[in-house]
Structure formats: C-alpha cells, structure tokens
Design an enzyme around this catalytic site. Structure first.
Site, PDB file in Angstrom:
ATOM      1  N   TYR A   1       1.053  11.574  14.945  1.00 49.35           N
ATOM      2  CA  TYR A   1       1.818  10.835  14.086  1.00 49.35           C
ATOM      3  C   TYR A   1       2.487   9.720  15.128  1.00 49.35           C
ATOM      4  O   TYR A   1       2.560   8.392  14.817  1.00 49.35           O
ATOM      5  CB  TYR A   1       2.719  11.332  13.209  1.00 49.35           C
ATOM      6  CG  TYR A   1       3.713  10.419  12.499  1.00 49.35           C
ATOM      7  CD1 TYR A   1       3.018   9.693  11.684  1.00 49.35           C
ATOM      8  CD2 TYR A   1       4.902  10.696  12.629  1.00 49.35           C
ATOM      9  CE1 TYR A   1       4.011   8.769  10.804  1.00 49.35           C
ATOM     10  CE2 TYR A   1       5.977   9.552  11.721  1.00 49.35           C
ATOM     11  CZ  TYR A   1       5.337   9.053  10.863  1.00 49.35           C
ATOM     12  OH  TYR A   1       6.173   8.044  10.022  1.00 49.35           O
TER      13      TYR A   1
ATOM     14  N   THR B   1       0.845  -1.200   0.030  1.00 47.61           N
ATOM     15  CA  THR B   1      -0.056   0.085  -0.030  1.00 47.61           C
ATOM     16  C   THR B   1       0.828   1.253   0.048  1.00 47.61           C
ATOM     17  O   THR B   1       1.993   1.453   0.451  1.00 47.61           O
ATOM     18  CB  THR B   1      -0.842  -0.197   1.146  1.00 47.61           C
ATOM     19  OG1 THR B   1      -0.163   0.250   2.288  1.00 47.61           O
ATOM     20  CG2 THR B   1      -1.797  -1.288   1.399  1.00 47.61           C
ATOM     21  N   GLY B   2       0.308   2.283  -0.595  1.00 45.79           N
ATOM     22  CA  GLY B   2       0.941   3.694  -0.615  1.00 45.79           C
ATOM     23  C   GLY B   2       2.501   3.438  -1.420  1.00 45.79           C
ATOM     24  O   GLY B   2       3.329   3.532  -1.062  1.00 45.79           O
TER      25      GLY B   2
END
Length: 266
Positions: free
Chosen positions: A155, A13-14
C-alpha cells in the site's frame, strides 16, 4: 464561497462510501453534477439518492476499475450525460499485511486497484479534457507515499506511485488548461477506521469512550500537530478547491491534509 462549479461534471471513483462519498457530496453541493461510482449497486445508488435529496445532481456508474472491461463500462456510463470535467481518482484499498504476509500476488492486486485503475480512467477521460482546454485530475494519495511504515508495504508503494504519476501527468498536460494534483490525507475518521480503532483499543489501553480512543490513537499511532483524526469533509474541501477555477495556477502539487502528521517543510 462559490467555487464556480456549476455546469461542471465530476466523476469520483470509489464514492459509494468513506472519503469518496464525502467528496461526491461536497462537489454536488458546490453545483457540479457528480457521477457516483462503486461496485455495489445498492450503496452507490444510496449515495446518489442522498445527493439528489439534498438538492444536488447525481448520476451512477457501476463497475470494477481493476479490469479494462470494468473501466470501459464506467467511462461509458459516466459520459452518458456529457463529458467529464473533473476526475477524482479515489478508489483503492489496503490490506493489514506486512513484509512476510504481503506476497507478490498481493502486490499485483494492490497495484491494479490503487494505481492501474487510475491510469485506466486518465487514459479514457483526459484526452477529451485536453480537446476542450479545461479539466481537473486529482489523485487521493497519502503521507505514507513519502514516509512509509513497516506495515502495508504494498500500500505504501502504491501511494508513492499515485503521487509520482500525478506529477508526470501534470508535466504532460503543460499548456492544455488541464491540471493534475494530489490530495494527501492523514488518518481520517471514516466508519471503517473507527471500527478498527474500537476493536484494538483494549490492546493499547486507550479506554472505552470514543474521545479516549481517539486521543490514544493520535498519541500512540498517528501523532500530529492538531491532536485528532481528520474528518472526511476536510479532505472533500481540499478536493473541491483544486477542482475549481480558483486553482487554475496549481498543477503537479501535493496538498497535505493530515494535521501535520508529515513533518517536512517541502
């Protein structure tokens, strides 16, 4: 070294840029068919085309994993050519915010992109791994999960959640032939990081050449025992190893690839 990935299918993913791109390219070079994922069609197809041009096998899955509908679409596209053997949950991002500017809605957004997106893909793809008796789930985490800094609190916390869910998943996958692990990068020299460091270099007085800027960054911001920033291929190498049959006996582990930034024996 042949990692015995021929015939395996991997979804990263990404992977239309940065670390994900490097991971996708190395897995493909090792013989896996890689599903390149992104939200931007042009960038995603460009990475897939580069893999094919180098002799690898690549497919494309487009969609936003921050929504159930997007995750459904990505999973369906990824499975068109066969079930997924290796899931690398790399998609994610961060804001340059602090405890004043990272508002609750930002925290929710960060968790949707960095944590819940991984959960969505695990729930859609891992059941079939269980049925077939082999699979790999790898979260891309980070040292800030265990040693958070004042900046980017949302984050930091989302990375901790990634690490935690990986170990919980490993316990749940006991005796299935499917493993769950974390690769935790330090500061890695992707294009966005280089642009940021070049922009802030005058503020810190690091000089003008890239060599001076990198040395200044490591000295003042991300000290480590190697004395430089990491490179994307170094993260990809750790992911490729954990994806291979050579890592059958590794589950619930965190592999730190950070030059010694995290200074802990355990």
């Amino acid at each position: 070294m042949d990692l015995n990935l021929n015939g395996k299918r991997a979804l990263v993913t990404g992977s239309s840029a940065g670390l994900g791109e490097a991971i996708a390219k190395l897995l493909a070079a090792e013989g896996a068919t890689v599903v390149v994922h992104g939200r931007d069609a042009n960038r995603t197809h460009t990475v897939a085309a580069a893999i094919k041009a180098a002799g690898g096998a690549a497919e494309v899955a487009l969609g936003d994993l921050a929504t159930d509908e997007g995750a459904d679409a990505v999973a369906a596209q990824a499975r068109k050519g066969g079930e997924i053997d290796i899931l690398v949950n790399n998609a994610g991002y961060y804001h340059h915010l602090n405890w004043t500017t990272a508002l609750p809605e930002t925290w929710v957004e960060t968790y949707q992109v960095n944590v819940v997106s991984a959960v969505r893909m695990i729930q859609r793809l891992v059941p079939n791994m269980r049925e077939r008796g082999w699979g790999r789930v790898i979260q891309i985490g980070g040292g800030l999960a265990g040693q958070p800094v004042p900046m980017q609190p949302d984050y930091n916390a989302s990375l901790a959640a990634r690490h935690n869910l990986a170990v919980s998943l490993a316990r749940d996958l006991k005796d299935t032939g499917v493993t769950s692990n974390v690769v935790a990068p330090g500061a890695i020299l992707v294009p966005a990081v280089r642009q940021l460091l070049e922009a802030i270099a005058p503020k810190f007085g690091w000089g003008e050449s890239w060599e001076e800027i990198e040395q200044g960054c490591v000295r003042d911001l991300v000290p480590n025992d190697v004395g430089r920033l990491g490179r994307p291929d170094e993260i990809a190498g750790a992911v490729a190893y954990l994806s291979s049959p050579f890592a059958d006996y590794i589950s619930g582990a965190t592999i730190r690839v950070d030059g010694g930034t995290i200074r802990s024996a355990f």
